[in-house]
Every structure is written in structure tokens, then in C-alpha cells.
Design a protein around this motif. Structure first.
Motif, PDB file in Angstrom:
ATOM      1  N   MET A 135       0.834  -1.209   0.000  1.00  0.00           N
ATOM      2  CA  MET A 135       0.000   0.000   0.000  1.00  0.00           C
ATOM      3  C   MET A 135       0.871   1.263   0.000  1.00  0.00           C
ATOM      4  N   ALA A 136       2.001   1.221   0.703  1.00  0.00           N
ATOM      5  CA  ALA A 136       2.919   2.370   0.697  1.00  0.00           C
ATOM      6  C   ALA A 136       3.485   2.587  -0.707  1.00  0.00           C
ATOM      7  N   ARG A 137       3.801   1.490  -1.400  1.00  0.00           N
ATOM      8  CA  ARG A 137       4.275   1.618  -2.790  1.00  0.00           C
ATOM      9  C   ARG A 137       3.193   2.209  -3.681  1.00  0.00           C
ATOM     10  N   ALA A 138       1.954   1.778  -3.463  1.00  0.00           N
ATOM     11  CA  ALA A 138       0.839   2.315  -4.248  1.00  0.00           C
ATOM     12  C   ALA A 138       0.662   3.807  -3.971  1.00  0.00           C
ATOM     13  N   ALA A 139       0.823   4.220  -2.728  1.00  0.00           N
ATOM     14  CA  ALA A 139       0.687   5.642  -2.371  1.00  0.00           C
ATOM     15  C   ALA A 139       1.758   6.497  -3.025  1.00  0.00           C
ATOM     16  N   ALA A 140       2.897   5.898  -3.355  1.00  0.00           N
ATOM     17  CA  ALA A 140       3.973   6.648  -4.013  1.00  0.00           C
ATOM     18  C   ALA A 140       3.533   7.202  -5.363  1.00  0.00           C
ATOM     19  N   VAL A 141       2.564   6.572  -5.994  1.00  0.00           N
ATOM     20  CA  VAL A 141       2.045   7.055  -7.274  1.00  0.00           C
ATOM     21  C   VAL A 141       1.525   8.479  -7.125  1.00  0.00           C
ATOM     22  N   PHE A 142       0.758   8.721  -6.057  1.00  0.00           N
ATOM     23  CA  PHE A 142       0.181  10.047  -5.857  1.00  0.00           C
ATOM     24  C   PHE A 142       1.263  11.086  -5.558  1.00  0.00           C
ATOM     25  N   ALA A 143       2.261  10.712  -4.771  1.00  0.00           N
ATOM     26  CA  ALA A 143       3.366  11.625  -4.482  1.00  0.00           C
ATOM     27  C   ALA A 143       4.123  11.955  -5.768  1.00  0.00           C
ATOM     28  N   PHE A 144       4.348  10.944  -6.606  1.00  0.00           N
ATOM     29  CA  PHE A 144       5.066  11.157  -7.866  1.00  0.00           C
ATOM     30  C   PHE A 144       4.284  12.070  -8.797  1.00  0.00           C
ATOM     31  N   LEU A 145       3.000  11.777  -8.964  1.00  0.00           N
ATOM     32  CA  LEU A 145       2.176  12.568  -9.881  1.00  0.00           C
ATOM     33  C   LEU A 145       1.988  14.007  -9.397  1.00  0.00           C
ATOM     34  N   SER A 146       2.044  14.222  -8.083  1.00  0.00           N
ATOM     35  CA  SER A 146       1.900  15.582  -7.550  1.00  0.00           C
ATOM     36  C   SER A 146       3.242  16.303  -7.455  1.00  0.00           C
ATOM     37  N   GLY A 147       4.341  15.593  -7.755  1.00  0.00           N
ATOM     38  CA  GLY A 147       5.665  16.215  -7.748  1.00  0.00           C
ATOM     39  C   GLY A 147       6.243  16.444  -6.367  1.00  0.00           C
TER      40      GLY A 147
END
Length: 159
Positions: A135-147
Motif C-alpha cells: 500500500m505504501a508503494r501504491a501511495a507513491a504514485v500520488f506523491a510522484f504525480l503531484s511532484g
């Protein structure tokens, strides 16, 4: 030496990763992908690290897992931009696919862990932990897309 400017490839750590982590992984992947350098591991190597204070807590571990995944996305973006990776797959598709896969694996592990709980607390804790990592890896998607990239190591400009 691959690090020598005059006689080698002049490889250096990429400055974009100075304070966020992932600089060692980026350097090794660039050496492999762009220059064909063979990388080898040592299967019998044993690395230990004493975990003290906050580093022993689940929150720190999950934050670190998310940061490592985020670094992987940033490396993929940088290597695509600099033609280190030649692929037809758009970055957004790769990030989404990995994020969705991590989310589904996390959901699966969390569900299995909850069912294991009444029978084996120790086994359930391990399975739940793996689910939270996914789930932490999945949450990284949002951090990446938001910069958003958290500085993990401080700044060289600070005292």
C-alpha cells in the motif's frame, strides 16, 4: 575506472537525488543501461543495521518503502528523458500499472492477514506488514504525480 573523467566514463551521482535518496540505484542502473556495465551481487553478503528510535517504528519503515518506490519512478522518468531507457511504454502508464499492481497485492495481503489473525498472530503480522508495504508503494504514485519529493538527508546548504 568508470568514475575517472579522463580515462573512464566519468560517472557521477545525479544531483537530482542528493537529498531524496535513490542516487546509488540511479547510478548503477545508468551504468548498466547506458554503458552496458555488468553488475554483480554477492549472495553470501550479510548487511546489518542497528535500528534505533523512530527507525524501529512501522511508520518509518512504510515511509522509507514509499520513498524507495518514489525514487524508482523518478529514476524511470529521468532515464526516459535522457534516452537511457528506450521504451514505447509511456511513463504515466508504467507508474499507473505499478501502482495498481501494488494496491491489489496490498489488498490481497491485508485480507489474508486478517483471516490469519485468529489462528497465528505472528504469521498474520508478517502478512499484514507485507500488505502495508504494498500500500505504501501504491501511495507513491500520488506523491510522484503531484511532484512531491521529501528530502530525507538534509541539505548541503544548511549548517
Amino acid at each position: 575506472s568508470v568514475f575517472a573523467q579522463a580515462t573512464g566514463l566519468g560517472l557521477r551521482f545525479h544531483p537530482d537525488f542528493n537529498h531524496t535518496g535513490g542516487e546509488d540505484t540511479e547510478l548503477m542502473l545508468r551504468a548498466k543501461r547506458a554503458h552496458g556495465i555488468k553488475l554483480a551481487g554477492c549472495p553470501k553478503a550479510c548487511v546489518t543495521e542497528k535500528l534505533r528510535g523512530n527507525r524501529r517504528k512501522l511508520g518509518h519503515h512504510l515511509s522509507r518503502t514509499m520513498s524507495m518506490q518514489l525514487a524508482g519512478f523518478r529514476i524511470a522518468a529521468l532515464h526516459r528523458k535522457n534516452d537511457v531507457i528506450k521504451t514505447e511504454t509511456p511513463l504515466a502508464k508504467m507508474v499507473f500499472k505499478r501502482g495498481l499492481n501494488s494496491f491489489l497485492l496490498g489488498l490481497k495481503r491485508l485480507t489474508i492477514g486478517l483471516f490469519q489473525l485468529p489462528f497465528s498472530k505472528h504469521k498474520a503480522q508478517g502478512t499484514l506488514g507485507l500488505g502495508l508495504e504494498h500500500m505504501a508503494r501504491a501511495a507513491a504514485v500520488f506523491a510522484f504525480l503531484s511532484g512531491r519529493f521529501a528530502e530525507r538527508y538534509g541539505s548541503a546548504d544548511k549548517d
